[in-house]
Scaffold this active site. Sequence first.
Site, short mmCIF file in Angstrom:
data_model
loop_
_atom_site.label_atom_id
_atom_site.label_comp_id
_atom_site.label_asym_id
_atom_site.label_seq_id
_atom_site.Cartn_x
_atom_site.Cartn_y
_atom_site.Cartn_z
N HIS D 103 -14.74 26.92 -14.41
CA HIS D 103 -13.31 26.96 -14.08
C HIS D 103 -12.88 28.39 -13.85
O HIS D 103 -13.17 29.27 -14.66
CB HIS D 103 -12.50 26.35 -15.22
CG HIS D 103 -11.02 26.47 -14.98
ND1 HIS D 103 -10.42 26.14 -13.79
CD2 HIS D 103 -10.03 26.90 -15.79
CE1 HIS D 103 -9.12 26.35 -13.88
NE2 HIS D 103 -8.85 26.81 -15.08
N ASP D 128 -23.15 24.14 4.80
CA ASP D 128 -24.34 24.30 3.95
C ASP D 128 -24.04 23.93 2.50
O ASP D 128 -24.75 23.12 1.89
CB ASP D 128 -24.81 25.76 3.94
CG ASP D 128 -25.43 26.23 5.25
OD1 ASP D 128 -25.73 25.39 6.11
OD2 ASP D 128 -25.58 27.45 5.40
N TYR D 222 -33.54 25.20 2.08
CA TYR D 222 -33.21 26.58 1.69
C TYR D 222 -33.79 26.94 0.32
O TYR D 222 -33.90 26.10 -0.56
CB TYR D 222 -31.68 26.72 1.65
CG TYR D 222 -31.20 28.11 1.36
CD1 TYR D 222 -31.07 29.05 2.36
CD2 TYR D 222 -30.87 28.48 0.06
CE1 TYR D 222 -30.62 30.34 2.10
CE2 TYR D 222 -30.40 29.77 -0.22
CZ TYR D 222 -30.28 30.69 0.81
OH TYR D 222 -29.82 31.95 0.52
#
Lengths: 225, 225, 225, 225
Positions: D103, D128, D222
Amino acid sequence: MGIAGEAREAVEALRREVSALHAELTRYGLVVWTAGNVAARVPGHDLMVIKPSGVPYDELTPDAMVVCDLHGRVVEGERVPSSDAAAAAYVFRTLPDVGGVVHTHSTYATAWAARGEPVPCVLTMMADEFGGGIPVGPFALIGDDSIGRGVVDTLRDSRSPAVLMRQHGVFTVGPDARAAVKAAVMCEDVARTVHIARQLGEPTPLEPKHVDSLYDRYQNVYGQH
Amino acid sequence: MGIAGEAREAVEALRREVSALHAELTRYGLVVWTAGNVAARVPGHDLMVIKPSGVPYDELTPDAMVVCDLHGRVVEGERVPSSDAAAAAYVFRTLPDVGGVVHTHSTYATAWAARGEPVPCVLTMMADEFGGGIPVGPFALIGDDSIGRGVVDTLRDSRSPAVLMRQHGVFTVGPDARAAVKAAVMCEDVARTVHIARQLGEPTPLEPKHVDSLYDRYQNVYGQH
Amino acid sequence: MGIAGEAREAVEALRREVSALHAELTRYGLVVWTAGNVAARVPGHDLMVIKPSGVPYDELTPDAMVVCDLHGRVVEGERVPSSDAAAAAYVFRTLPDVGGVVHTHSTYATAWAARGEPVPCVLTMMADEFGGGIPVGPFALIGDDSIGRGVVDTLRDSRSPAVLMRQHGVFTVGPDARAAVKAAVMCEDVARTVHIARQLGEPTPLEPKHVDSLYDRYQNVYGQH
Amino acid sequence: MGIAGEAREAVEALRREVSALHAELTRYGLVVWTAGNVAARVPGHDLMVIKPSGVPYDELTPDAMVVCDLHGRVVEGERVPSSDAAAAAYVFRTLPDVGGVVHTHSTYATAWAARGEPVPCVLTMMADEFGGGIPVGPFALIGDDSIGRGVVDTLRDSRSPAVLMRQHGVFTVGPDARAAVKAAVMCEDVARTVHIARQLGEPTPLEPKHVDSLYDRYQNVYGQH
């Protein structure tokens, strides 16, 4: 024909000071890569100490600084001086009270310069430090006295130690190099604050009598004496 | 007529604390050069500890801090106190619950101040910390009680520990110096976020009942006890 | 079939250089997390050295760099190379004078790219470094030669060493990796300054003859020789 | 009824990891003072590790972290847990694949949240990482399950690991705490870039088929495997 005696000592001290002051330009984010420099007059001599051209700030040392005469010609040092040596030399040659010259392309100040718009005096901090708005100088190409002349002509009409050179960047002056660096830091700070203020409305200019009163006080009372 | 006994110890502790707290102002980018300061009341005494005028943050030490009475007159220390000493002294003299005062020209908060516009309460974080919007105080010249009076009068009408002094900058207060520094950090943070929100539209104000509920909770439940 | 002899030495030197240059990307805030990379051609060989994929900048070492051929296939190294290896390889394969390729998503440059708008040449620093505006390349998906081809095709029509790939980010080139990093730093700097200038008005473009004169001077006179 | 055996080891490792990950929040400027936190699920146990409430980032240590059950009740630790413990606990309780919750009130993301406006998917980096735009969750008061429920309900309708909670701030999730921190960093980065892009025009949204293709590739190809 080296530099000797009392000038020798002054040059050594200024090599250290000028080299170290570049750390204030990077600390406040006024410069990237190698794009900005500090120059100091050697008091009582037609000499100045300036950053070498294209050398990264991390690699600056007192020895790397370049000593030039007040036409920007190298007197001592193995490096090519900053391409702004001619402009700094012109300022020192023309304005005997100036002991330091700083050049940056700091973001917000240069944004005002790109539009050719002076920064209006809407903050007490501007009255304190600049005695009014920050003026715009002419567009001038590098390579001869044009930039120096533009800076000097603009400074003459203002109490501001900073000039926004049109579509180029900022030149500041001071009684010594540290004062010119301070002016560069404050110039970017107020250019940024006033820009942001104007994004959502129009700040009211300070009244001239308040500007005068604040300027007078700050120049004479502020700080340690 | 030196400071002795229990006041002596309190002063020494506050010299250390006030000196160190300036590092929070630089860490969060609230100040440039020497333009901002922290002051702390010496609890139970008509004394305060404040930054010396015009001294760079890097050079601050506990010994360099200045002890003043609550009219801003130097009681102990070899330096000239911050030019904001009179304002801080007025706040301490007038508001007995205030133990710390901070002054900055942080960018976004000062941009709101330049337009004389309060920061509206559109974020839960503002309700938590400020209990509503951040109010604007009057334009006031430095040199007498005007700034201090403007700060105090504005604080009285608000739950906010921060005041945007028109065309000048930010003053914050707290039960101690650390709390006033926190308020300065949070003030700039929400001034920035709300500014950016408003650049592309108009955020909805929080409902007053939600502001009250959040403020109450944060002041009483948040943190370690 | 390892890398031997003179190529061996060149690769080792470039592993160190490429690894170290990533610190300039983080220093100037051009990248977050792992989103950006530097690649260097091994001079005289159909090889390049590039960052491994998805590895944090703090963990980069010379040994972690990956050596690829000019089709982006791994020749040496235990890591998967950057997903931009194919694009860098295409640039090296196609443009023999390019020795370095850098890719970032730096904020302001990418904002121009998101709108598909070139950065107009309104600052002397842009004339110096880019010889004009910074052009926009096509939208291209990752996974084949599309990005590399888009970069190369756009570079051919411009003196700029930087291309804003539409809705993606920045690719820069240079005679070596350090020059490509410099172009990435300057690209973000001028993209930011011109963006901010345009927020409050429209800066005037430099005249083409001034752009040519500044570009010529900077490329031939600036720096140490 | 202490934590023993294999849970003991997991808790100790997570105390170190959660404590250390807060340095990424400060490094990327996502938090000021104490306003943001990281929480990690203890895999295979109804426990989580979270930051203590109101403790400065400089003072965080593994020992200072608090272990709570998945209703936010303290199980181990001498500090009060973050006031966001209830929200994080709700997310862990409801979404079994989530191993980390972060947060923040990071500036640009919170500015979008202040207007209640989702960040449109106009950059490949957004496709992405977020698989589309970044959605807005409801306004919810702290103190019960409202925030957690708002986060979970919004996450269900999106591939984004980030939610902009209206007039509040950002919650992000991930398979582990590090991934949730990455999402928080990327969320602020794209919120900033798209904000800046929109200041001077309207970027074109990516086509859904391109978003899908980029998202699929990034999630599966990736990085190191």
